[in-house]
Every structure is written in C-alpha cells, then in structure tokens.
Design an enzyme around this catalytic site. Structure first.
Site, PDB file in Angstrom:
ATOM      1  N   ARG A 123       0.851  -1.194   0.000  1.00 29.48           N
ATOM      2  CA  ARG A 123       0.000   0.000   0.000  1.00 29.48           C
ATOM      3  C   ARG A 123       0.884   1.240   0.000  1.00 29.48           C
ATOM      4  O   ARG A 123       2.013   1.216   0.440  1.00 29.48           O
ATOM      5  CB  ARG A 123      -0.905   0.006   1.231  1.00 29.48           C
ATOM      6  CG  ARG A 123      -2.000  -1.044   1.149  1.00 29.48           C
ATOM      7  CD  ARG A 123      -2.836  -1.071   2.412  1.00 29.48           C
ATOM      8  NE  ARG A 123      -3.469   0.204   2.662  1.00 29.48           N
ATOM      9  CZ  ARG A 123      -3.399   0.871   3.808  1.00 29.48           C
ATOM     10  NH1 ARG A 123      -2.721   0.393   4.820  1.00 29.48           N
ATOM     11  NH2 ARG A 123      -4.019   2.016   3.952  1.00 29.48           N
ATOM     12  N   LYS A 188       3.521  -7.639  11.544  1.00 24.59           N
ATOM     13  CA  LYS A 188       2.649  -7.830  10.380  1.00 24.59           C
ATOM     14  C   LYS A 188       2.799  -9.232   9.800  1.00 24.59           C
ATOM     15  O   LYS A 188       3.894  -9.694   9.512  1.00 24.59           O
ATOM     16  CB  LYS A 188       2.998  -6.777   9.330  1.00 24.59           C
ATOM     17  CG  LYS A 188       2.017  -6.765   8.178  1.00 24.59           C
ATOM     18  CD  LYS A 188       1.895  -5.377   7.609  1.00 24.59           C
ATOM     19  CE  LYS A 188       1.287  -5.400   6.239  1.00 24.59           C
ATOM     20  NZ  LYS A 188       0.996  -4.083   5.719  1.00 24.59           N
ATOM     21  N   ARG A 323       0.628   4.790  18.665  1.00 18.90           N
ATOM     22  CA  ARG A 323       1.826   4.924  19.493  1.00 18.90           C
ATOM     23  C   ARG A 323       2.461   3.547  19.582  1.00 18.90           C
ATOM     24  O   ARG A 323       1.766   2.583  19.915  1.00 18.90           O
ATOM     25  CB  ARG A 323       1.429   5.373  20.900  1.00 18.90           C
ATOM     26  CG  ARG A 323       1.092   6.821  20.965  1.00 18.90           C
ATOM     27  CD  ARG A 323       1.185   7.264  22.404  1.00 18.90           C
ATOM     28  NE  ARG A 323       0.383   8.449  22.597  1.00 18.90           N
ATOM     29  CZ  ARG A 323      -0.404   8.630  23.639  1.00 18.90           C
ATOM     30  NH1 ARG A 323      -0.535   7.687  24.547  1.00 18.90           N
ATOM     31  NH2 ARG A 323      -1.066   9.747  23.762  1.00 18.90           N
TER      32      ARG A 323
HETATM   33  C1  BTN Z   1       0.397  -3.887   2.176  1.00 18.67           C
HETATM   34  O1  BTN Z   1       1.169  -2.957   1.980  1.00 18.67           O
HETATM   35  O2  BTN Z   1       0.116  -4.258   3.324  1.00 18.67           O
HETATM   36  C2  BTN Z   1      -0.241  -4.611   1.025  1.00 18.67           C
HETATM   37  C3  BTN Z   1       0.593  -5.747   0.556  1.00 18.67           C
HETATM   38  C4  BTN Z   1      -0.032  -6.511  -0.591  1.00 18.67           C
HETATM   39  C5  BTN Z   1       0.931  -7.509  -1.200  1.00 18.67           C
HETATM   40  C6  BTN Z   1       0.264  -8.366  -2.219  1.00 18.67           C
HETATM   41  S1  BTN Z   1       1.265  -9.706  -2.730  1.00 18.67           S
HETATM   42  C7  BTN Z   1       0.136 -10.070  -4.001  1.00 18.67           C
HETATM   43  C8  BTN Z   1      -0.333  -8.752  -4.571  1.00 18.67           C
HETATM   44  N1  BTN Z   1       0.580  -8.306  -5.600  1.00 18.67           N
HETATM   45  C9  BTN Z   1       1.225  -7.203  -5.249  1.00 18.67           C
HETATM   46  O3  BTN Z   1       2.068  -6.621  -5.948  1.00 18.67           O
HETATM   47  N2  BTN Z   1       0.835  -6.803  -4.044  1.00 18.67           N
HETATM   48  C10 BTN Z   1      -0.181  -7.681  -3.496  1.00 18.67           C
END
Ligand code: BTN
Length: 331
Positions: A123, A188, A323
């Site tokens: 993202r 995460k 935080r």
């Molecule tokens: C994030 O930033 O949390 C989102 C991550 C999303 C990753 C997935 S992997 C499959 C799909 N292809 C990508 O290029 N991104 C998403």
C-alpha cells in the site's frame, strides 16, 4: 502451470529424476529439459545438479505451489464462479498481471498466484518483499455489481477473510489494523492491496491482492522495513502454501458475495472482535499530532471512527499510526 514450475514440482522431492522420464512427463525432448534446467538454475535461487546416468536432482528441495492441489481444496461455491486459476513462476506483481489481463481479455473472476514477484506492491507505493517459493502472493479479479463509490468496506472484508483463514490454521491472536493489515502481537503477518477498475457509478472490477508471510527465508528479512512475522514462526512448522491459498479463497468468496449484496454492515461484529486500533491513541498522517485521536471502531460503511477534539469523525482513507507501545494487546 508453466513447464518450469511443473519441472520444479517433480524435482521438489529431492530425488534423482532421469532426463528421459522428465522429458516424457512434460512431452518435450531431453535437450529441452536440459535447457529448462539451465534456465531454472540461472533465474532462481535453486541449484539443480545433473549426474551422468542418474539424471537431475535439486540440492535444496523447495515445495512449489501446485494448481491442482489448490483447485482440489476449493469449495464447490468457488468452483462454480471461478473462470481461471493460474500459478506463475515469476511476475512483476500479481495485481499488475491481472490488471493487464483484464484490459486485454474480458474474462472476469480469475485468480493468479506467483512464486516470486520482481516488483511486489504494498500500500501507499511501498515495496512488498516477495522471495521465491516462500510466501503467498495472490491476486483475485472479481466482478462486483456495485460501484466504486460503494466499495469503502471491501478492503476490511478481505482482511477479515484472511484473518479467518489464518485462524483455521490455528494462528492465534490475529488482529486487524484498519483498513486491512493483519497483525499478530504487533508484527505484520499479511497485507491487502485493493485496486478498483470501473466508472464511478457503474459495476466495477476489484483486483484484490493478498500477501501472507508463510515461510519467510532468513536472507530476505533484512529487506523488510517493518516488524513482521510469518506462519512458520507462529506455528513452529513449515506450512503448506497450497492449503493456505485455498483456505483464504474459501473464506473470501462467501464474504465477497455478502458484501456485494448487503454491504459492510453485517461485518462490523467480526471486525470488532479483531480491531487492533479500538480505544488506542492514534495519529492520522497529515491530519493530527502524534497520539491526538482515539480510534473508536468502524461505522456501517467500514470507515474508521476517530475521536478528535471531542468529536467523532469518520475517516474513509488515510494512513494510521499507533503509538508504538500500543501496537499489540500483549504489551
Ligand atoms: C500492504 O502494503 O500491506 C499490502 C501488501 C499486498 C501484497 C500483495 S502480494 C500479491 C499482490 N501483488 C502485489 O504486488 N501486491 C499484493
């Protein structure tokens, strides 16, 4: 599946396979097998040796994704709606692959998984580290009957589905950070990247990208710029990625249908049970000073409710930070 993936699948048992057998299985010549083996050795972090009179053997066996294994574990409901499921050895990004695919073909409701992504997207323009044959990098293009304007809650619904699938593997204490990050104990575990295509007031296609850390290799970890965890660490065992992919899809499809028909309101209960931000002091990037707002759950559209200067405001998009000491329920 491509020939290279099928070849890797045969070799993944760590045994010798003769060039002749492999050539027969793939329906190509022995020279073609030799060339494909060279290609695998060049392109991937694998080492396939060849021994005269014995054949080929992989030195560091990898369990590769297998289309049939995933298909066999999908619910009947999913089968009836799915047009295509593809497993790729490599692509730039599974989201990008489906976006381009949608532009060229009108085929809807497709799933693509890749063993590695050269430009995995996170993202907000971030990079998603995607080492080979380790994790889930999966995208789904799904035709919705609703417009982009009504899609606000979709990313939360996807995150809930991923969390429910992980719980079925006995991953405990899964929490969701609005709008769609999946955490365990402040680290995460999975992320969702949603990209929508269509006119603002007519039905649209959703490209739903899902990344799950499953068996993250040690040498990839220095590239990750945030606290992370994988299923392997949490469960203390290697996890079968075919099963994870199928489980996520099985959890996702009925929820996508419910969202399509009735919107987000029926999901607020599931969200509340896993809401990592609830009651926490938070900051919305570009809006407020550190810790100035308090997260107060989500509304019926999936917007984040934030108490700020004595008033509750609904936030439809934005980057929230907590935080640090508040990040998990375990601190
Ligand atoms: C994030 O930033 O949390 C989102 C991550 C999303 C990753 C997935 S992997 C499959 C799909 N292809 C990508 O290029 N991104 C998403």
């Amino acid at each position: 599946m491509t020939d290279l993936l099928i070849l890797l699948d045969y070799l993944s048992d760590g045994q010798f396979h003769s060039g002749e057998d492999l050539a027969m299985e793939l329906g190509v010549s022995r020279t073609a097998i030799w060339k494909k083996i060279q290609k695998l050795n060049r392109a991937l972090p694998v080492k396939i040796i060849s021994v005269h009179s014995k054949g080929y053997k992989i030195e560091n066996p990898v369990a590769v994704l297998n289309k049939n294994a995933i298909m066999d574990s999908l619910s009947a409901e999913f089968h009836s709606q799915l047009n295509q499921l593809e497993v790729l050895l490599e692509c730039s990004s599974t989201n990008q692959y489906l976006l381009e695919y949608l532009e060229k073909n009108q085929l809807k409701n497709c799933v693509v998984l890749a063993e590695t992504q050269t430009q995995g997207r996170g993202r907000r323009g971030r990079h998603w580290v995607s080492p080979f044959a380790s994790n889930i990098y999966m995208s789904l293009s799904w035709q919705m009957d609703i417009s982009i304007a009504e899609m606000a809650g979709l990313s939360l619904v996807v995150a809930i589905s991923v969390a429910k699938a992980l719980q079925k593997f006995e991953v405990n204490d899964v929490m969701l950070k609005w709008p769609n990050d999946v955490y365990v104990a402040g680290r995460k575990l999975a992320g969702v990247l949603l990209e929508l295509r269509g006119e603002s007031n007519s039905p649209c296609s959703a490209i739903i990208g899902i990344g799950v850390n499953v068996n993250m290799p040690k040498d990839a970890t220095n590239k990750i710029d945030q606290p992370w965890v994988d299923m392997q660490q949490l469960l203390n065992r290697q996890v079968n990625r075919n099963e994870v992919a199928a489980m996520i899809l099985n959890e996702l499809i009925p929820r996508l249908q419910q969202f399509n028909n009735k919107g987000f309101s029926g999901f607020t209960g599931e969200w509340e049970q896993m809401d990592l931000l609830a009651g926490k002091a938070i900051t919305i990037e570009g809006h407020m000073q550190p810790g100035e707002g308090i997260a107060r759950g989500v509304d019926k559209q999936g917007a984040l409710l934030v108490e700020y200067k004595g008033e509750i405001q609904a936030l439809y998009s934005g980057e929230v930070s907590i935080r640090p000491k508040n990040l998990s329920r375990h601190d």
